[in-house]
Structures are given as C-alpha cells and as structure tokens.
Design a protein around this motif. Structure first.
Motif, PDB file in Angstrom:
ATOM      1  N   MET A 125      21.124  55.965  28.803  1.00 54.21           N
ATOM      2  CA  MET A 125      21.293  56.585  30.167  1.00 54.21           C
ATOM      3  C   MET A 125      20.627  58.127  30.214  1.00 54.21           C
ATOM      4  SD  MET A 125      24.985  55.416  31.211  1.00 54.21           S
ATOM      5  CE  MET A 125      25.451  54.000  31.531  1.00 54.21           C
ATOM      6  N   SER A 126      20.972  58.768  29.072  1.00 50.59           N
ATOM      7  CA  SER A 126      20.159  60.098  29.078  1.00 50.59           C
ATOM      8  C   SER A 126      18.703  60.162  29.271  1.00 50.59           C
ATOM      9  CB  SER A 126      20.358  60.834  27.822  1.00 50.59           C
ATOM     10  OG  SER A 126      20.008  60.136  26.640  1.00 50.59           O
ATOM     11  N   THR A 127      18.057  59.243  28.686  1.00 49.98           N
ATOM     12  CA  THR A 127      16.630  59.179  28.624  1.00 49.98           C
ATOM     13  C   THR A 127      16.135  58.461  29.948  1.00 49.98           C
ATOM     14  OG1 THR A 127      16.176  58.732  26.269  1.00 49.98           O
ATOM     15  CG2 THR A 127      14.540  58.413  27.740  1.00 49.98           C
ATOM     16  N   ILE A 128      16.790  57.543  30.505  1.00 49.10           N
ATOM     17  CA  ILE A 128      16.156  56.866  31.651  1.00 49.10           C
ATOM     18  C   ILE A 128      16.670  57.599  33.011  1.00 49.10           C
ATOM     19  CG2 ILE A 128      16.427  54.925  33.265  1.00 49.10           C
ATOM     20  CD1 ILE A 128      17.354  53.180  30.967  1.00 49.10           C
ATOM     21  N   SER A 129      17.606  58.306  32.833  1.00 54.83           N
ATOM     22  CA  SER A 129      18.067  59.286  33.991  1.00 54.83           C
ATOM     23  C   SER A 129      16.963  60.601  34.276  1.00 54.83           C
ATOM     24  CB  SER A 129      19.340  59.993  33.712  1.00 54.83           C
ATOM     25  OG  SER A 129      19.467  60.944  32.633  1.00 54.83           O
ATOM     26  N   SER A 130      16.365  60.982  32.868  1.00 55.68           N
ATOM     27  CA  SER A 130      15.432  62.045  33.020  1.00 55.68           C
ATOM     28  C   SER A 130      14.202  61.246  33.450  1.00 55.68           C
ATOM     29  CB  SER A 130      15.041  62.515  31.754  1.00 55.68           C
ATOM     30  OG  SER A 130      16.359  63.325  31.167  1.00 55.68           O
ATOM     31  N   GLN A 131      13.938  60.045  33.323  1.00 56.84           N
ATOM     32  CA  GLN A 131      12.804  59.388  33.573  1.00 56.84           C
ATOM     33  C   GLN A 131      12.762  59.202  35.237  1.00 56.84           C
ATOM     34  OE1 GLN A 131      13.160  56.050  31.299  1.00 56.84           O
ATOM     35  NE2 GLN A 131      11.833  56.708  29.548  1.00 56.84           N
ATOM     36  N   LEU A 132      14.061  58.660  35.578  1.00 49.84           N
ATOM     37  CA  LEU A 132      13.921  58.516  37.017  1.00 49.84           C
ATOM     38  C   LEU A 132      14.056  59.889  37.909  1.00 49.84           C
ATOM     39  CD1 LEU A 132      17.017  55.967  37.193  1.00 49.84           C
ATOM     40  CD2 LEU A 132      14.487  55.617  37.259  1.00 49.84           C
ATOM     41  N   HIS A 133      14.475  60.796  37.323  1.00 44.71           N
ATOM     42  CA  HIS A 133      14.381  62.059  38.067  1.00 44.71           C
ATOM     43  C   HIS A 133      12.763  62.574  38.137  1.00 44.71           C
ATOM     44  CE1 HIS A 133      14.435  66.816  38.485  1.00 44.71           C
ATOM     45  NE2 HIS A 133      15.445  66.352  38.995  1.00 44.71           N
ATOM     46  N   THR A 134      12.342  62.495  36.877  1.00 48.73           N
ATOM     47  CA  THR A 134      10.680  62.934  36.809  1.00 48.73           C
ATOM     48  C   THR A 134      10.070  62.011  37.752  1.00 48.73           C
ATOM     49  OG1 THR A 134      11.162  63.536  34.457  1.00 48.73           O
ATOM     50  CG2 THR A 134       8.693  63.213  35.339  1.00 48.73           C
ATOM     51  N   GLN A 135      10.125  60.614  37.885  1.00 50.84           N
ATOM     52  CA  GLN A 135       9.280  59.803  38.888  1.00 50.84           C
ATOM     53  C   GLN A 135       9.707  60.158  40.187  1.00 50.84           C
ATOM     54  OE1 GLN A 135      10.387  56.041  36.135  1.00 50.84           O
ATOM     55  NE2 GLN A 135       8.727  55.424  37.526  1.00 50.84           N
ATOM     56  N   GLY A 136      11.218  60.380  40.447  1.00 52.28           N
ATOM     57  CA  GLY A 136      11.574  60.686  41.728  1.00 52.28           C
ATOM     58  C   GLY A 136      10.910  62.070  42.186  1.00 52.28           C
ATOM     59  N   THR A 137      10.950  62.941  41.357  1.00 53.91           N
ATOM     60  CA  THR A 137      10.157  64.105  41.907  1.00 53.91           C
ATOM     61  C   THR A 137       8.726  64.084  42.039  1.00 53.91           C
ATOM     62  OG1 THR A 137      10.182  64.907  39.650  1.00 53.91           O
ATOM     63  CG2 THR A 137      12.015  65.469  40.968  1.00 53.91           C
ATOM     64  N   ALA A 138       8.134  63.256  41.153  1.00 55.25           N
ATOM     65  CA  ALA A 138       6.588  62.794  41.211  1.00 55.25           C
ATOM     66  C   ALA A 138       6.199  62.405  42.667  1.00 55.25           C
ATOM     67  CB  ALA A 138       6.207  62.172  40.042  1.00 55.25           C
ATOM     68  N   PHE A 139       7.237  61.230  42.975  1.00 51.58           N
ATOM     69  CA  PHE A 139       7.199  60.726  44.055  1.00 51.58           C
ATOM     70  C   PHE A 139       7.285  61.743  45.451  1.00 51.58           C
ATOM     71  CE2 PHE A 139       8.455  57.953  47.809  1.00 51.58           C
ATOM     72  CZ  PHE A 139       7.435  56.950  47.926  1.00 51.58           C
ATOM     73  N   GLY A 140       8.159  62.150  45.488  1.00 51.51           N
ATOM     74  CA  GLY A 140       8.810  63.033  46.729  1.00 51.51           C
ATOM     75  C   GLY A 140       8.201  64.409  46.809  1.00 51.51           C
ATOM     76  N   VAL A 141       7.909  65.164  45.652  1.00 47.01           N
ATOM     77  CA  VAL A 141       7.274  66.500  45.668  1.00 47.01           C
ATOM     78  C   VAL A 141       5.789  66.396  45.553  1.00 47.01           C
ATOM     79  CG1 VAL A 141       7.268  68.755  44.697  1.00 47.01           C
ATOM     80  CG2 VAL A 141       9.366  67.484  44.990  1.00 47.01           C
ATOM     81  N   ASP A 142       5.377  65.751  44.297  1.00 45.35           N
ATOM     82  CA  ASP A 142       4.221  65.769  44.072  1.00 45.35           C
ATOM     83  C   ASP A 142       2.930  64.731  44.848  1.00 45.35           C
ATOM     84  OD1 ASP A 142       5.013  67.606  41.964  1.00 45.35           O
ATOM     85  OD2 ASP A 142       5.521  65.806  41.081  1.00 45.35           O
ATOM     86  N   ILE A 143       3.426  63.492  45.107  1.00 48.87           N
ATOM     87  CA  ILE A 143       2.580  62.797  45.632  1.00 48.87           C
ATOM     88  C   ILE A 143       2.805  62.700  47.335  1.00 48.87           C
ATOM     89  CG2 ILE A 143       2.114  60.266  46.165  1.00 48.87           C
ATOM     90  CD1 ILE A 143       3.163  59.873  43.221  1.00 48.87           C
ATOM     91  N   TYR A 144       4.066  62.605  47.873  1.00 46.91           N
ATOM     92  CA  TYR A 144       4.485  62.710  49.191  1.00 46.91           C
ATOM     93  C   TYR A 144       4.023  64.195  49.854  1.00 46.91           C
ATOM     94  CZ  TYR A 144       6.873  62.593  53.628  1.00 46.91           C
ATOM     95  OH  TYR A 144       7.404  62.685  54.732  1.00 46.91           O
ATOM     96  N   GLY A 145       4.716  65.035  49.043  1.00 45.57           N
ATOM     97  CA  GLY A 145       4.797  66.493  49.322  1.00 45.57           C
ATOM     98  C   GLY A 145       3.252  66.781  49.643  1.00 45.57           C
ATOM     99  N   THR A 146       2.471  66.652  48.678  1.00 49.00           N
ATOM    100  CA  THR A 146       0.919  67.020  48.566  1.00 49.00           C
ATOM    101  C   THR A 146       0.155  66.238  49.556  1.00 49.00           C
ATOM    102  OG1 THR A 146       1.155  67.365  46.207  1.00 49.00           O
ATOM    103  CG2 THR A 146      -1.134  67.209  47.214  1.00 49.00           C
ATOM    104  N   LEU A 147       0.599  65.172  49.864  1.00 47.12           N
ATOM    105  CA  LEU A 147      -0.304  64.520  51.027  1.00 47.12           C
ATOM    106  C   LEU A 147       0.036  64.874  52.450  1.00 47.12           C
ATOM    107  CD1 LEU A 147      -0.550  60.708  49.530  1.00 47.12           C
ATOM    108  CD2 LEU A 147      -2.384  62.353  49.772  1.00 47.12           C
ATOM    109  N   ARG A 148       1.359  64.895  52.504  1.00 45.72           N
ATOM    110  CA  ARG A 148       2.041  65.191  53.908  1.00 45.72           C
ATOM    111  C   ARG A 148       2.446  66.822  54.113  1.00 45.72           C
ATOM    112  NH1 ARG A 148       3.889  60.633  56.443  1.00 45.72           N
ATOM    113  NH2 ARG A 148       3.808  61.879  58.407  1.00 45.72           N
ATOM    114  N   ASN A 149       2.653  67.292  52.986  1.00 41.87           N
ATOM    115  CA  ASN A 149       2.844  68.977  53.106  1.00 41.87           C
ATOM    116  C   ASN A 149       4.172  68.997  53.929  1.00 41.87           C
ATOM    117  OD1 ASN A 149       2.342  71.495  52.442  1.00 41.87           O
ATOM    118  ND2 ASN A 149       1.374  71.731  54.279  1.00 41.87           N
ATOM    119  N   LYS A 150       4.984  68.100  53.697  1.00 43.71           N
ATOM    120  CA  LYS A 150       6.384  68.158  54.449  1.00 43.71           C
ATOM    121  C   LYS A 150       7.592  68.644  53.512  1.00 43.71           C
ATOM    122  CE  LYS A 150       5.652  64.811  58.087  1.00 43.71           C
ATOM    123  NZ  LYS A 150       5.994  63.553  58.756  1.00 43.71           N
TER     124      LYS A 150
END
Length: 537
Positions: A354-379
């Motif tokens: 759980m400790s490792t997967i939770s960090s992985q999910l958080h990292t992937q979530g931020t990669a999707f929300g901030v780094d991919i979506y946020g960069t493309l849409r700037n929202k």
C-alpha cells in the motif's frame, strides 16, 4: 477463533488507515497540500514514507524470492540501497532538489524539470513517460501482496487484487500526498517490527546465525543447475566474474535498482515536502535504519528458506514453489512461522504494498492532472480543476495496474521493478543531475537527453536484452532472431549501462552546441542554492 482474531486485527488495521486518510483529507486545503504536503512534513514521517515507498512487496516478495533461488549475493543491493538510495540521495541530491523546487514553486517532478528549463515540452514529456511506464511497477507490487493473500489466506488472486486496489485508491484519492505519507509512516512502523521479528525467528528456527549460514553453504551441491550453468557458484558466494549470471546480477539488480533509485519520481518529490535542510539531515538516520532492516531481512530469509525446505521436504525453495520465485517468501512464511505471525506478516506486506502503490498512484495522478492535462490545456492553475483531474488520473492509473497485474506472467516482480527503475534512470538521471549541478545545461540538451535515454532503453529492452526481448518476441517476429546481439555479454548487459551513458552524452553535447539558458531562468532556479543562507534554517 483464528478467523475471529484475524478479522479483529484487519478491522483495526483498516480503521487506522481510514482514520489517517480522513485526517490527511482534513489537513489538505490547497493544491500544494495535495501535491507536496504543504512543504512542512515532519522529517521522521518523510523518512519513513520514503523508505516505505522505496521498499515494497517488490523487494520483500520479488527480490526475496530471487535470493531464494540464487542466494545472498543480492545482499549487495541492500548495501547500495543505504549508501546510494539514502545517503547520497538525501545529502547530495535531496537538499538541492528541495531548495530549487521551492524556488521554482514546483509541485511534481515533471513540473520541477519543466520550470528548471522553462519548457512546457519537458514538463509534458516527463509526465507522459511517468504515466505510461509506472503501471508496470504498480502492477508487480500489487501482484506481490496478492500472492501472499492467495498463499496464506487462500483468497482468490483476482479478488485479492481488487481488495488491495479499492483500499489504496480510497486514501490516495481523498488525502493526496499527506494521505500517502501519513499512512506510509504508520505502515513503515508495522513493516519494521514484523521484519525484525522475522529475522530473529528464522535464525532461531535454524539453530543460530553460524549454523544456518553454514548449512546453506554446505548445500552448494543442490544449487539450481540453471544458475550453475550461467555462472552461479552457490547461495553464499558471488557468481563467476563475467558470466551471464554475473552480468544479470550486477547490471540489472545492483546497478539497475541500486543506482536507478536516484531518478525515481515518486521518491524525488519527497524532498520537496520538508521545509529545510535540517529536516533532510534528520531524515537520513531514520531512512538508513529502515532500509538496513527491510531488504536485508528479506534477502537473508529468502536464501535461508532453502535450508528449511530441504530439512522438511527434501527440496530447495525453487522446486517447492514450482519455479515461480514470487511464491518463495509467501510459502516459507506460511509453512515455517506461527499462524499468528502469518497474520502480522500479512499486515506488513499489505503495508509495504500500500505504501508503494499509493505513492505510485499519487505520482501518476499528478502526472496526468498537472503535467499532461495541465500543460496541454493550461487549466490546472485553479485548485478545484487541478485536484479533480489528478483524481481522475489516479483512477486511470489503478485500472491500468489491475489490467497488467492480471496479464503478467509468474516470477515477474523483481524484473518488473528493475525495468521501471532503469527506464526512469535512462530518461531522467543525467538531466536531473545536470539540472541540479550544471548551470550550462540547455533546454534542447535536456530534451535530447530525455528522448535519447527513453528511445535507447526501449530499443534495448525490445531487441537486445535477453530477458525482455525473448519474452516479448517482437525481435523474433521482425528479425527472425531472439536478440540482435547474441554474442556474450550483450544479451545480459542491462539497459541502464547502455541508455544512461548515451543520454548523458546527448545532454552534454547538445547543451554545448545550443544557446545558453536565459540568465533569469538560472537565477530563479539557483536562488536558494547560491544564497546558502536561504531556506536552510
């Protein structure tokens, strides 16, 4: 009675996780809190979170199983984990990462690189690589915990995967990095207590340290023929220099994981969660002790399981589990230890997963929300939008991990972990080090390093490295051969030894040939590093 005790223990454990997740949710008031914990995390919590994220079921079940098949030479990985993964990472990289990250106002590792080089392309590209590569790592960690549930509690493997996924997703989804780190700290304590008891009990069970190790050494005639044929010399000795076994151990396991840890996004972001260098200094001792206990115990117990299995069943570990080394540790724990400890160890494995997967999910979530979506849409500048899209990314990430967990073959945990560590090292390590220590690295140089490292690592894995090229079969389908470079030692040289130097060369050469970065970008990035009095107190 045993079922009742187990149910009570699990209810208490789940209640504690839910409470901690709820507390983290109440403490999460901004996107900065959700992404990097408000930059004021307690150093002990940070160290335990770092260690618990680093040492997962991949280490305990995966590499412990590898030790069961091949022996204690894998203990050198634990040494590298302490020296490189803790001391060098915290002292030489962590402090600069914290200062530079705070100066740039970055919330994720891709955003850190993007702002350091003033490049949306780097920001987006880094996030995309992380989001696409990390499901493999998350999947093998899920597999490790699910295998133990399957072996010890006779719960169907598929059901086990779903139970784990639902619980972990809950507190990551609502609590963000605080939910992750607080639960990591709780689970880290459980993991340490269980592993200390395990190591002591196993040596007591086998007649003491000297007797157990001597018995394992004397079993050299039983060493797996497949390992001996590739250069293995015994469970307590190092493989023959230059042999396929030696190359696999040194390049894939020791260098790939031992050095590759320096470029792990889910670990790097931990450095930006504390408020000063003093907190990082205080974290070194806690993190070092945690790492010294966890993998060392798993590797020793995995190796010594051969003594127990041979005494009880007349077979070595790999034969007992039918060749699937991912089952060595679960089978040994279930057979050799008291039933009450099986439950405790199950909790420690769940904690590790759980400790490792939770960090992985958080990292992937931020990669999707901030780094991919946020960069493309700037929202993603608005808090609600940023956190909402990140949570969508978390859900996508766990679905991808579950799909892979159902699809991957046996004995995959250690290999899957190594592959992710090496892909990240190839893509990011030279650029990350350059970002911290070299003001002359340019945007185009960084892009060249990231792209070349990623492309070369994928090519090597698909067409040269024997373990993956033969397993995937793409090289055979296109070129009619299992690997493009069949002569020794090429099929056994791991991707990191090839891709990281090439990435470094591209980064250096392109930086020297392209326009220097704008001075204001450099001044901003190195503001707290050049002014050593800033942010250090």
């Amino acid at each position: 009675m045993d079922i009742m005790i187990l149910a009570i223990v699990f209810i208490i454990y789940i209640f504690a996780l839910v409470y901690v997740g709820y507390y983290a949710w109440k403490e999460t008031e901004s996107s900065e809190d959700f992404m990097i914990g408000g930059k004021d995390t307690n150093p002990a919590i940070m160290a335990l979170s770092y260690g618990a994220t680093f040492i997962s079921t991949a280490a305990i079940i995966g590499f412990g199983g590898v030790a069961g098949e091949y022996g204690m030479s894998v203990l050198w990985l634990a040494f590298l984990n302490i020296i490189v993964g803790i001391f060098i990472a915290f002292v030489f990289l962590g402090k600069r990462t914290r200062r530079m990250g705070h100066s740039l106002g970055s919330l994720t590792f891709p955003e850190f690189l993007g702002k350091r080089f003033n490049s949306k392309c780097i920001h987006y590209l880094s996030g995309l690589i992380i989001f696409c590569a990390m499901p493999l790592y998350a999947a093998v960690v899920l597999i490790g915990a699910a295998r133990f549930l399957e072996s010890s509690l006779m719960i169907d493997f598929g059901i086990s995967l779903f139970i784990l996924a639902i619980i972990i997703t809950f507190y990551v989804f609502f609590g963000g990095i605080k939910g992750v780190m607080y639960t990591d700290a709780l689970q880290g304590v459980i993991m340490v207590c269980a592993m200390v008891f395990l190591l002591g009990f196993v040596y007591w069970l086998l007649g003491g340290v000297t007797h157990a190790n001597t018995a394992l050494t004397d079993m050299v005639s039983l060493y797996p023929a497949s390992a001996t044929a590739t250069g293995g010399t015994g469970w307590t000795t190092f493989p023959e220099f230059g042999s396929p076994f030696w190359w696999s151990l040194v390049s894939s396991t020791l260098i790939g994981v031992g050095i590759g840890v320096l470029a792990q996004p889910q670990l790097i972001v931990r450095f930006m969660t504390v408020k000063s260098d003093k907190e990082l200094n205080r974290s070194v001792l806690v993190g070092g002790l945690f790492i010294a206990i966890m993998p060392t115990t798993a590797y020793i117990v995995g190796s010594l399981s051969n003594v127990y299995f041979f005494d009880k069943l007349g077979k070595i570990a790999v034969d007992v589990v039918g060749g699937n080394v991912d089952k060595v540790i679960p089978t040994f724990i279930t057979m050799a230890l008291p039933e009450w400890f099986v439950y405790i160890f199950l909790l420690s494995l769940l904690a590790a997963a759980m400790s490792t997967i939770s960090s992985q999910l958080h990292t992937q979530g931020t990669a999707f929300g901030v780094d991919i979506y946020g960069t493309l849409r700037n929202k993603a500048k608005q808090k609600a939008d940023q956190i909402t899209v990140t949570r969508i990314g978390i859900l996508i990430a766990i679905i991808l991990a579950l799909i892979l967990a159902f699809s991957l073959p046996g004995s995959i945990i250690a290999l899957g972990t190594s592959l992710f560590f090496e892909i990240c090292a190839a893509a990011f390590l030279p650029v990350f080090l350059g970002a911290l220590y070299w003001k002359g690295i340019t945007t185009k140089g960084a892009i060249a390093g990231i792209v070349s490292g990623t492309v070369v690592s994928l090519f090597w894995l698909l067409f040269v490295f024997a373990k993956t090229a033969k397993g995937l079969g793409l090289c055979k389908a296109i070129f009619g051969c299992a690997t493009l470079l069949p002569a020794m030692p090429w099929p056994y040289i791991d991707v990191m030894l090839i891709a990281v130097p090439i990435s470094a060369i591209f980064t250096l050469v392109v930086s020297l040939l392209t326009k220097p970065p704008a001075q204001e970008v450099i001044d901003k990035a190195f503001e707290d590093i050049d002014n050593k009095g800033s942010g250090v107190q």
